[in-house]
Design a protein around this motif. Sequence first.
Motif, PDB file in Angstrom:
ATOM      1  N   ASN A   1      -8.223  -1.021  -1.068  1.00 60.71           N
ATOM      2  CA  ASN A   1      -8.089   0.364  -0.607  1.00 60.71           C
ATOM      3  C   ASN A   1      -8.779   1.366  -1.522  1.00 60.71           C
ATOM      4  O   ASN A   1      -8.669   2.578  -1.331  1.00 60.71           O
ATOM      5  CB  ASN A   1      -6.607   0.717  -0.442  1.00 60.71           C
ATOM      6  CG  ASN A   1      -5.980  -0.068   0.682  1.00 60.71           C
ATOM      7  OD1 ASN A   1      -6.187   0.229   1.855  1.00 60.71           O
ATOM      8  ND2 ASN A   1      -5.257  -1.123   0.339  1.00 60.71           N
ATOM      9  N   ASN A   2      -9.429   0.817  -2.544  1.00 58.50           N
ATOM     10  CA  ASN A   2     -10.281   1.617  -3.406  1.00 58.50           C
ATOM     11  C   ASN A   2      -9.571   2.807  -4.053  1.00 58.50           C
ATOM     12  O   ASN A   2     -10.023   3.934  -3.976  1.00 58.50           O
ATOM     13  CB  ASN A   2     -11.502   2.094  -2.594  1.00 58.50           C
ATOM     14  CG  ASN A   2     -12.658   2.435  -3.512  1.00 58.50           C
ATOM     15  OD1 ASN A   2     -12.662   2.028  -4.675  1.00 58.50           O
ATOM     16  ND2 ASN A   2     -13.610   3.189  -3.002  1.00 58.50           N
ATOM     17  N   PHE A   3      -8.390   2.542  -4.644  1.00 61.13           N
ATOM     18  CA  PHE A   3      -7.775   3.568  -5.477  1.00 61.13           C
ATOM     19  C   PHE A   3      -7.128   2.898  -6.684  1.00 61.13           C
ATOM     20  O   PHE A   3      -7.140   1.672  -6.819  1.00 61.13           O
ATOM     21  CB  PHE A   3      -6.820   4.458  -4.680  1.00 61.13           C
ATOM     22  CG  PHE A   3      -5.519   3.824  -4.245  1.00 61.13           C
ATOM     23  CD1 PHE A   3      -5.489   2.849  -3.253  1.00 61.13           C
ATOM     24  CD2 PHE A   3      -4.312   4.240  -4.814  1.00 61.13           C
ATOM     25  CE1 PHE A   3      -4.283   2.289  -2.846  1.00 61.13           C
ATOM     26  CE2 PHE A   3      -3.108   3.688  -4.404  1.00 61.13           C
ATOM     27  CZ  PHE A   3      -3.095   2.709  -3.412  1.00 61.13           C
ATOM     28  N   HIS A   4      -6.591   3.714  -7.587  1.00 57.90           N
ATOM     29  CA  HIS A   4      -6.077   3.158  -8.827  1.00 57.90           C
ATOM     30  C   HIS A   4      -4.685   3.677  -9.164  1.00 57.90           C
ATOM     31  O   HIS A   4      -4.402   4.853  -8.992  1.00 57.90           O
ATOM     32  CB  HIS A   4      -7.034   3.473  -9.990  1.00 57.90           C
ATOM     33  CG  HIS A   4      -6.537   2.948 -11.297  1.00 57.90           C
ATOM     34  ND1 HIS A   4      -6.566   1.603 -11.618  1.00 57.90           N
ATOM     35  CD2 HIS A   4      -5.938   3.576 -12.350  1.00 57.90           C
ATOM     36  CE1 HIS A   4      -6.020   1.431 -12.811  1.00 57.90           C
ATOM     37  NE2 HIS A   4      -5.629   2.608 -13.275  1.00 57.90           N
TER      38      HIS A   4
ATOM     39  N   HIS B   1       0.829  -1.195   0.000  1.00 56.77           N
ATOM     40  CA  HIS B   1       0.000   0.000   0.000  1.00 56.77           C
ATOM     41  C   HIS B   1       0.873   1.257   0.000  1.00 56.77           C
ATOM     42  O   HIS B   1       0.686   2.178  -0.799  1.00 56.77           O
ATOM     43  CB  HIS B   1      -0.932  -0.039   1.217  1.00 56.77           C
ATOM     44  CG  HIS B   1      -1.990   1.028   1.186  1.00 56.77           C
ATOM     45  ND1 HIS B   1      -2.741   1.361   2.283  1.00 56.77           N
ATOM     46  CD2 HIS B   1      -2.411   1.852   0.200  1.00 56.77           C
ATOM     47  CE1 HIS B   1      -3.569   2.334   1.958  1.00 56.77           C
ATOM     48  NE2 HIS B   1      -3.402   2.643   0.696  1.00 56.77           N
TER      49      HIS B   1
ATOM     50  N   ALA C   1      -7.600  -2.673  -4.962  1.00 59.37           N
ATOM     51  CA  ALA C   1      -9.051  -2.876  -4.872  1.00 59.37           C
ATOM     52  C   ALA C   1      -9.554  -2.699  -3.440  1.00 59.37           C
ATOM     53  O   ALA C   1     -10.553  -2.013  -3.192  1.00 59.37           O
ATOM     54  CB  ALA C   1      -9.415  -4.260  -5.395  1.00 59.37           C
TER      55      ALA C   1
END
Lengths: 196, 596
Positions: free
Chosen positions: B304-307, B274, B302
Amino acid sequence: MDILIAGVGGQGTILASKILAYAAVIEGRKARTGETIGMSQRGGCVVSHVRTGGSHSPYIPVGGADLLLSFEPCEGARNIAYLKKGGKAAINTASITPVSTALGLSAYDGDKMMKYIAENSKAVFIDANKLAKESGSIKAVNSVLIGAAFGLGVLDLSEESLRQSMKKNIKPSFLDLNMRAFHSGVKEVEEMRTKC
Amino acid sequence: MIFLKEILLGNAAIALGAVTAGVKVVSGYPGTPSTEVLESVAQYNRDGKIKVEWSVNEKAALEIAAGASYCGARSMVTMKQVGLNVASDPLMSLGVIGTKGGMVVVVADDPGPISSQTEQDTRHFGKYANIPVLDPSSPEEAYEMAKYAFELSERINLPVILRPTTKVCHSSGTIEVDESRFEDETEGFVKDSKWVIFPPLSYRRHLEIEKQQGEIADIFDRLSFNRIEGDGKYGIAAGGVTYAIVKDIIDTYNLNVILLKSGAVFPAPAKLYHEFLLRVEKVLVLEELDPVIEEQLYHVLAVNNFHKPIFGKLNGFVTPAGELKFDNTLKIIEKFMGVRLGNVEESIGTEGIELPLRSPVLCAGCPHRASFYAVKKAMKGKKIVSCGDIGCYTLGNAKPLEMTDTCLCMGAGITIAQGIKKAEPDTNAFAFIGDSTFFASGMTGLANAVYNNTDINVIVLDNLTTAMTGQQPHPGTGKTMMNTSSPKIDIASVAKALNVGFVEKVNPFDHKKAVKVVQEAAAYQGVSVVIFEAPCVTLFKSEEVCRIENCIGCKKCINEIGCPALYVKEGKVAIDDTLCNGCGLCKNVCPTGSIK
C-alpha cells in the motif's frame, strides 16, 4: 483468585488444579488452569496455575498469586516469586531429594528453604505425605493440600463445591480415601491456627 | 442443544470441537504438546463410530486422514511441530491436490522449547504449502476453531492447519460444550483424474490455488478470530496465547491501545491489517516463535506504499527465541509505550536462597537405566559413541550415566551411528532406540546399515509402550485406540527379516547376562541388534522395595546409576520407599552386598 501449585513430576499437581478449577465452575464462575505436561513430568519441577477471576491467559504473573500450594519444600521456595507479598501458602514438609543433590552437585537444605518461605509469606507447614498415608495412600497428598488450603480460610470456594468437584474428578474407588485426606488437611491446619 | 460447562484442556477442547463437527477418521502420532488431542477423541468415541488410530508415524497418519477426506469423510490428523517435518512430503502435495471431506491438520508448536528439539513455527508451513492456518489464543477459541476448520476446509477444498501452542494445548478453560453432532453420509471415493498428481495437473492447480489465496484472505478479513479492539494512538498486534497475555496486561493497567488480534493468520487478512495500520502511530508486534504477523504487516505497508514504525523481532525489540510470558511481555510493552507499569522487581525474590537443580530424570526402576548401565559396563575402557534418539531415554545423557552422545531427530540414532562408523572405523558405534521410535523411523535405517555393510550395534530399548508421551500403544503392543487387538509385530523378527546377523533379546535387569550379550554384539562383525525388553515402570504396580542395611557410605550406587530413589542421609545411602519400585539394579552395583 490466583493459586499456584508447585511440586515434582508425578506428585499429582494436575488433579489438584482440576479439582480447584472445577469447584469454581460449579459455583458459576469461569476458571482456567495452566499445566506442565511432558518431559518435566519425569521427576522434574512442575507447576500448575489455577485462575478463577476471569483472566484471559492461564498463567499467573510474578507477584500475582493469592495462594501457593507446594507439594515439596524446595519447589515451594523455587516458586515463591509468584506469590503476592504477604500471600498465604500451604507447604508439604516431606522433601524429595533431587538426583543432583545425591550426586553432590547441588546442596539441598530443606529447613533453610522452609525458613525462607515462612519469612516471606503467611505459610503453614504440614507433613502431607504422613497424612495422606494415614488416609490410605501416598497419592492423596493433593487432597491433603487442598484441605489445608481450605483450612487456611483463603479459598473463595465452599466445602460443598470442593466435595462435588472431587466426586467428579476422582475415581469412585479412591473417593473415600481422598475425602479422608481432605479432612485431615483441614483439621491439621485448623489445629495449627488455634494453637497460634 | 444441551450445553454443559466443563473445564477442558486445550487439547481436549480441540478433540471435542472435532467430534461436534462430525469427524469420522482421526489419525496421529504422539508428540508433546499434541498427544491429548487424539487421546481425547478416543475417550469421546464411546459408540466407536469414529475411526481413531495411532499411526506408525506422522507421514502415515497424514496420508490416512487424506484418504478418508478423498471419500468425503471429515478427518483430522494430529502431531507436534517436528512431526510435520516427517509428514511434509504428503502435506506439500496435498496442498496441490486438495481435499473433499473437511480435513484438519492439528500441529502443536512448542515455544520455549519445553519438550521439543526445535522452536520451529508451523505458520511457515502453511505459507509454504498454501494451506490456511488457524492459531488459537485459548482453549475456548481452540474449540471454536476446530469446529470452524472443518467447514472452511470443505468450502475451499483444502486441508486446514490448526496450530495451537503449548500454552493452549496444556492450559484449560471453561468450555460450554455443544452436545449436538454434525452428521452427514460419506459419499465414498469417486474416481477422477484430479486425485492423481502429475506435472500438468500441478501447474494448473498452482494457478488456481494462488488465486484462491486472495479469496481465503477475504474470508479471514471478516472472521471474528481476527479483529481490532480498543482505542488509542499506539497499536499492538498479537497472535496465539500472546493475545491473551496482552489482554490481561491491558485490563490490569487500563491501557489505551488499539489491539489487532490475528487468529486466522494465513493467508493474512490484509484489509484488516491495512485498516489497523492506518489507525495507529506505531506498532508493537507480539508473537511467539517467528515474526510471521510482523512480516505480514510489513508486506501490507509495502503493497500500500506507506510507512509506520513497527517494533518486533525484526528490529531486535522483541526476543527472537523463547516464550513470551506476562512479565517479559509487560517489560516490552513498557519500553514501547515509554511508561512504567509493573513492579515485578518488588516481588519476593529467590536470590536470597540456594535452590538445587531438579532436572527431569529416568524414573526409579526405569529399565532404560539398567540397559544403559549394562552397555556402559560391557564397553568399559573401549572407544564408544552412543547415538541416542527421541524418547524418555534421551535422559540417558544426564550424570551419572552419560550414555547419550548424540540426539538429532526421530530415528536418527541408527543412521548417525553409521556415519560415525564410516568416518571413524575404530570406534564402537552404538545406537539406542525405543520401541515406538523403532516402528516410526528405525526400520529404514536398519535396512540401510545391513545393505551398506556397516558394523554398528543397535540397542532397542523395548519398554512395551510409547512412554515419554504418556503410554500410547504401538505396533509392537498389539493394542489399538479402538480397544481392539492386532497381531503384535516382533522387533527381533523384523531385524532377522532385514538380515541382521546378530539378534538377541534380553531383560536388562538380568545384569550379568545383559553385559555378556552386549559384549558379544560388539564383537560381532556386522550389524547387531540387542533388544532390551522390560516394561515401563508406569505400566505395572510393584509392591517391592529395595532395603539397605549396613551401608558403608561409599555411594557407588548413586554415583554409577543415579536412581532418584537413592539419597544420602547422615553420610549413608538411604532409599526413598515412596519412589523405589524394587527393580534391584542397585544390588548389582553395591560392593558390600548391603542392598537386599
